[in-house]
Design a protein around this motif. Sequence first.
Motif, mmCIF file in Angstrom:
data_model
loop_
_atom_site.group_PDB
_atom_site.id
_atom_site.type_symbol
_atom_site.label_atom_id
_atom_site.label_comp_id
_atom_site.label_asym_id
_atom_site.label_seq_id
_atom_site.Cartn_x
_atom_site.Cartn_y
_atom_site.Cartn_z
ATOM 1 N N GLU A 48 -5.884 4.596 -7.015
ATOM 2 C CA GLU A 48 -4.810 4.319 -6.163
ATOM 3 C C GLU A 48 -5.760 3.022 -4.930
ATOM 4 O O GLU A 48 -5.066 1.913 -4.510
ATOM 5 N N ARG A 49 -7.219 3.655 -4.140
ATOM 6 C CA ARG A 49 -8.132 2.720 -3.545
ATOM 7 C C ARG A 49 -8.007 1.261 -4.331
ATOM 8 O O ARG A 49 -8.230 0.475 -3.723
ATOM 9 N N ASP A 52 -4.938 -0.789 -4.372
ATOM 10 C CA ASP A 52 -4.771 -1.230 -2.949
ATOM 11 C C ASP A 52 -5.709 -1.896 -2.698
ATOM 12 O O ASP A 52 -5.430 -3.243 -2.334
ATOM 13 N N GLU A 53 -6.707 -2.001 -2.736
ATOM 14 C CA GLU A 53 -8.154 -3.037 -2.907
ATOM 15 C C GLU A 53 -7.181 -4.825 -3.443
ATOM 16 O O GLU A 53 -7.391 -5.671 -3.128
ATOM 17 N N ALA A 56 -4.674 -6.186 -2.352
ATOM 18 C CA ALA A 56 -4.486 -7.091 -1.129
ATOM 19 C C ALA A 56 -5.862 -8.179 -1.656
ATOM 20 O O ALA A 56 -5.299 -9.369 -0.853
ATOM 21 N N ALA A 112 1.627 1.353 -9.971
ATOM 22 C CA ALA A 112 0.436 -0.206 -9.450
ATOM 23 C C ALA A 112 0.968 -0.845 -10.276
ATOM 24 O O ALA A 112 0.947 -1.653 -10.206
ATOM 25 N N SER A 115 4.111 -2.525 -9.248
ATOM 26 C CA SER A 115 3.428 -3.487 -7.839
ATOM 27 C C SER A 115 3.315 -4.727 -7.937
ATOM 28 O O SER A 115 4.146 -6.213 -7.183
#
Length: 178
Positions: A48-49, A52-53, A56, A112, A115
Amino acid sequence: MTAAYTLYAKPGFAATTIERLCSEARISNRAFYECFGGREELLQALHERCVDESLAVVSKALQEAPNALGERVKAGIRAYIEYTTADWRRARIMHVEVRRSGDVLALSRQRAVASFARLIEEASADFPLAAPLNRRLVALGAIGALQELLIEWLHAEDQPEIDELAEVAVHIFERILR
């Protein structure tokens, strides 16, 4: 998390025990369990990190790109590939171990992909598709193509250059989205 980042990438999630994680991190098993419920939870946190990165990074590249489909595609693909391949461990966790872990990351992987599909849909919304197709399904097809290219980059004996990988991915995305 640093130890897991390396061990989950190689030798891989299945081959990494709690004991090995704790030994590499120089912590006790008890300290590990104070932070995570198990190695699956740790893998999910790492995945998830990374997701998310990367979301972004790609979002920023799309916002800064000119309002032309080709430019948006190039900016988004380039940002994703450069971020993902900047550290082979990240690429491996995001595109190989996420699949090998089976049910452990199934929901995280689905979130993921959803998204990234939304990101592609939003970035291409101003541009009509060549055929009356479901834009979400088109985005999912493009994502699948990019994932396979990155898996090839990780596994190939004659690893393709990043520029070549990006060029092929841009070609695929542009054809799919037009």
